[in-house]
Design a protein around this motif. Structure first.
Motif, PDB file in Angstrom:
ATOM      1  N   VAL A 102       5.169   8.780  -2.245  1.00  0.00           N
ATOM      2  CA  VAL A 102       6.282   7.849  -2.125  1.00  0.00           C
ATOM      3  C   VAL A 102       6.945   7.720  -3.493  1.00  0.00           C
ATOM      4  CG1 VAL A 102       6.942   5.508  -1.498  1.00  0.00           C
ATOM      5  CG2 VAL A 102       5.007   6.574  -0.356  1.00  0.00           C
ATOM      6  N   ILE A 103       8.279   7.819  -3.511  1.00  0.00           N
ATOM      7  CA  ILE A 103       9.039   7.625  -4.748  1.00  0.00           C
ATOM      8  C   ILE A 103       9.649   6.227  -4.707  1.00  0.00           C
ATOM      9  CG2 ILE A 103      10.929   8.476  -6.192  1.00  0.00           C
ATOM     10  CD1 ILE A 103       8.597  10.462  -5.853  1.00  0.00           C
ATOM     11  N   CYS A 104       9.365   5.427  -5.726  1.00  0.00           N
ATOM     12  CA  CYS A 104       9.819   4.041  -5.783  1.00  0.00           C
ATOM     13  C   CYS A 104      10.714   3.831  -7.001  1.00  0.00           C
ATOM     14  CB  CYS A 104       8.628   3.099  -5.871  1.00  0.00           C
ATOM     15  SG  CYS A 104       7.459   3.261  -4.532  1.00  0.00           S
ATOM     16  N   SER A 118       7.148  -3.140 -12.737  1.00  0.00           N
ATOM     17  CA  SER A 118       7.508  -3.652 -11.422  1.00  0.00           C
ATOM     18  C   SER A 118       8.412  -2.639 -10.736  1.00  0.00           C
ATOM     19  CB  SER A 118       8.186  -5.015 -11.525  1.00  0.00           C
ATOM     20  OG  SER A 118       9.334  -4.949 -12.318  1.00  0.00           O
ATOM     21  N   PHE A 119       8.255  -2.538  -9.406  1.00  0.00           N
ATOM     22  CA  PHE A 119       9.010  -1.559  -8.631  1.00  0.00           C
ATOM     23  C   PHE A 119       9.163  -2.066  -7.210  1.00  0.00           C
ATOM     24  CE2 PHE A 119       4.543  -0.657  -8.303  1.00  0.00           C
ATOM     25  CZ  PHE A 119       4.335  -0.285  -6.989  1.00  0.00           C
ATOM     26  N   THR A 120      10.051  -1.413  -6.456  1.00  0.00           N
ATOM     27  CA  THR A 120      10.238  -1.804  -5.058  1.00  0.00           C
ATOM     28  C   THR A 120       9.535  -0.809  -4.148  1.00  0.00           C
ATOM     29  OG1 THR A 120      12.340  -0.637  -4.977  1.00  0.00           O
ATOM     30  CG2 THR A 120      12.439  -2.989  -5.387  1.00  0.00           C
ATOM     31  N   PHE A 121       8.848  -1.353  -3.150  1.00  0.00           N
ATOM     32  CA  PHE A 121       8.194  -0.561  -2.120  1.00  0.00           C
ATOM     33  C   PHE A 121       8.462  -1.265  -0.798  1.00  0.00           C
ATOM     34  CE2 PHE A 121       4.433   0.272   0.546  1.00  0.00           C
ATOM     35  CZ  PHE A 121       4.545   1.641   0.655  1.00  0.00           C
ATOM     36  N   LYS A 122       9.171  -0.575   0.084  1.00  0.00           N
ATOM     37  CA  LYS A 122       9.555  -1.133   1.389  1.00  0.00           C
ATOM     38  C   LYS A 122      10.265  -2.475   1.219  1.00  0.00           C
ATOM     39  CE  LYS A 122       6.471   1.399   4.263  1.00  0.00           C
ATOM     40  NZ  LYS A 122       5.780   1.456   5.519  1.00  0.00           N
ATOM     41  N   LEU A 148       8.865   5.811  -9.920  1.00  0.00           N
ATOM     42  CA  LEU A 148       7.418   5.807  -9.827  1.00  0.00           C
ATOM     43  C   LEU A 148       7.017   6.674  -8.649  1.00  0.00           C
ATOM     44  CD1 LEU A 148       5.461   4.235 -11.611  1.00  0.00           C
ATOM     45  CD2 LEU A 148       5.284   2.548  -9.829  1.00  0.00           C
ATOM     46  N   GLU A 149       6.191   7.679  -8.925  1.00  0.00           N
ATOM     47  CA  GLU A 149       5.661   8.530  -7.865  1.00  0.00           C
ATOM     48  C   GLU A 149       4.267   8.006  -7.528  1.00  0.00           C
ATOM     49  OE1 GLU A 149       6.022  13.067  -7.643  1.00  0.00           O
ATOM     50  OE2 GLU A 149       3.941  12.707  -8.306  1.00  0.00           O
ATOM     51  N   VAL A 150       4.108   7.549  -6.274  1.00  0.00           N
ATOM     52  CA  VAL A 150       2.858   6.926  -5.858  1.00  0.00           C
ATOM     53  C   VAL A 150       2.258   7.742  -4.715  1.00  0.00           C
ATOM     54  CG1 VAL A 150       1.765   4.777  -5.137  1.00  0.00           C
ATOM     55  CG2 VAL A 150       3.907   4.688  -6.409  1.00  0.00           C
ATOM     56  N   ILE A 151       1.000   8.127  -4.872  1.00  0.00           N
ATOM     57  CA  ILE A 151       0.284   8.839  -3.822  1.00  0.00           C
ATOM     58  C   ILE A 151      -0.558   7.802  -3.089  1.00  0.00           C
ATOM     59  CG2 ILE A 151      -1.393  10.647  -3.311  1.00  0.00           C
ATOM     60  CD1 ILE A 151      -0.479  11.987  -5.950  1.00  0.00           C
ATOM     61  N   VAL A 152      -0.293   7.654  -1.769  1.00  0.00           N
ATOM     62  CA  VAL A 152      -0.915   6.591  -0.984  1.00  0.00           C
ATOM     63  C   VAL A 152      -1.464   7.114   0.338  1.00  0.00           C
ATOM     64  CG1 VAL A 152       0.536   4.757  -1.937  1.00  0.00           C
ATOM     65  CG2 VAL A 152       1.295   5.980   0.088  1.00  0.00           C
ATOM     66  N   GLU A 154      -1.970   5.257   4.219  1.00  0.00           N
ATOM     67  CA  GLU A 154      -1.688   4.040   4.974  1.00  0.00           C
ATOM     68  C   GLU A 154      -2.965   3.464   5.552  1.00  0.00           C
ATOM     69  OE1 GLU A 154       1.248   2.335   8.451  1.00  0.00           O
ATOM     70  OE2 GLU A 154       1.168   4.492   8.093  1.00  0.00           O
ATOM     71  N   GLY A 155      -3.152   2.158   5.344  1.00  0.00           N
ATOM     72  CA  GLY A 155      -4.298   1.440   5.885  1.00  0.00           C
ATOM     73  C   GLY A 155      -3.871   0.594   7.068  1.00  0.00           C
ATOM     74  N   ILE A 156      -4.303  -0.651   7.084  1.00  0.00           N
ATOM     75  CA  ILE A 156      -3.945  -1.556   8.168  1.00  0.00           C
ATOM     76  C   ILE A 156      -2.922  -2.575   7.692  1.00  0.00           C
ATOM     77  CG2 ILE A 156      -6.107  -1.293   9.434  1.00  0.00           C
ATOM     78  CD1 ILE A 156      -7.089  -3.897   8.174  1.00  0.00           C
ATOM     79  N   TRP A 157      -2.182  -3.126   8.636  1.00  0.00           N
ATOM     80  CA  TRP A 157      -1.227  -4.205   8.387  1.00  0.00           C
ATOM     81  C   TRP A 157      -0.200  -3.860   7.308  1.00  0.00           C
ATOM     82  CZ3 TRP A 157      -5.190  -8.737   7.815  1.00  0.00           C
ATOM     83  CH2 TRP A 157      -5.761  -9.002   9.039  1.00  0.00           C
ATOM     84  N   ASN A 158       0.310  -2.653   7.292  1.00  0.00           N
ATOM     85  CA  ASN A 158       1.341  -2.219   6.342  1.00  0.00           C
ATOM     86  C   ASN A 158       0.869  -2.226   4.889  1.00  0.00           C
ATOM     87  OD1 ASN A 158       3.316  -1.840   8.375  1.00  0.00           O
ATOM     88  ND2 ASN A 158       3.650  -4.049   8.400  1.00  0.00           N
ATOM     89  N   TYR A 159      -0.417  -2.134   4.681  1.00  0.00           N
ATOM     90  CA  TYR A 159      -0.960  -1.999   3.333  1.00  0.00           C
ATOM     91  C   TYR A 159      -1.325  -0.533   3.113  1.00  0.00           C
ATOM     92  CZ  TYR A 159      -1.172  -6.942   2.293  1.00  0.00           C
ATOM     93  OH  TYR A 159      -0.841  -8.237   2.008  1.00  0.00           O
ATOM     94  N   TYR A 160      -1.059  -0.058   1.913  1.00  0.00           N
ATOM     95  CA  TYR A 160      -1.329   1.329   1.547  1.00  0.00           C
ATOM     96  C   TYR A 160      -2.300   1.337   0.376  1.00  0.00           C
ATOM     97  CZ  TYR A 160       2.682   2.678   4.386  1.00  0.00           C
ATOM     98  OH  TYR A 160       3.543   2.890   5.431  1.00  0.00           O
ATOM     99  N   ILE A 161      -3.301   2.186   0.462  1.00  0.00           N
ATOM    100  CA  ILE A 161      -4.242   2.343  -0.646  1.00  0.00           C
ATOM    101  C   ILE A 161      -3.651   3.347  -1.629  1.00  0.00           C
ATOM    102  CG2 ILE A 161      -6.510   3.204  -1.310  1.00  0.00           C
ATOM    103  CD1 ILE A 161      -7.611   1.984   1.210  1.00  0.00           C
TER     104      ILE A 161
END
Length: 171
Positions: A102-104, A118-122, A148-152, A154-161
């Motif tokens: 994901v690019i933020c 600080s960055f924006t995600f969704k 910011l390049e983030v490697i994630v 997807e977990g539960i409830w719209n949370y990403y590890i």
């Protein structure tokens, strides 16, 4: 009584994302259940302590003191257990999903005490703590020049590890 707050980074993964269910089921509900549990368990003591004071301000102080104590003990016991269980379930669910990149957009660099990016995600603001070395590099940088390049996963409830993240110059 001595309290020890343990850093559970080996259990807790870095996550990004937002969902109100987390606050309800992992923070508020266990804490309230803990307050009720400890209140019922200690009700005779609390009633005796309350009735031992004649002045109204002392009764208000006793209620406030034991309520704050109940909140603290409830969070440190029931709340921490709920957090550990949620992290375990989130990690297991994330392992079933593919890794995403994901690019933020970077919103800012905080370079004072406890520096962060600080960055924006969704459409929500997220924050990553950074090292003092990276902080020196970010001093006087324009956040609009970076992503910011983030490697994630997807977990539960719209949370990403978060598996890994890196700062990339876009200009």
């Amino acid at each position: 009584m001595i309290f020890c707050i343990v850093n559970l980074t080996f259990i807790e993964n870095k996550t990004i994302g937002h969902d109100p269910r987390y606050q309800i089921y992992v923070f508020w509900l266990p804490t309230i259940i803990g307050i009720l549990f400890f209140g019922i368990y200690r009700r005779k003591f609390l009633i005796r302590k309350y009735q031992s004071f004649k002045e109204v301000y002392l009764k208000i102080y006793v209620i406030g003191f034991y309520l704050l104590q109940g909140i603290l003990v409830s969070y440190l016991s029931f709340g921490q257990i709920a957090g550990i269980v949620w992290n375990y379930i989130n990690k297991k669910e994330a392992e079933k999903n593919p890794t995403e990149i994901v690019i933020c957009n970077v919103k800012g660099f905080y370079t004072k005490k406890n520096p962060d990016i600080s960055f924006t995600f969704k459409d929500k603001i997220e924050v990553f703590s950074i090292t003092s070395e990276m902080n020196r590099e970010n001093y006087n940088r324009n956040p609009k020049d970076f992503a910011l390049e983030v490697i994630v996963q997807e977990g539960i409830w719209n949370y990403y590890i978060v598996k890994h993240w890196s700062l990339k110059r876009i200009n």
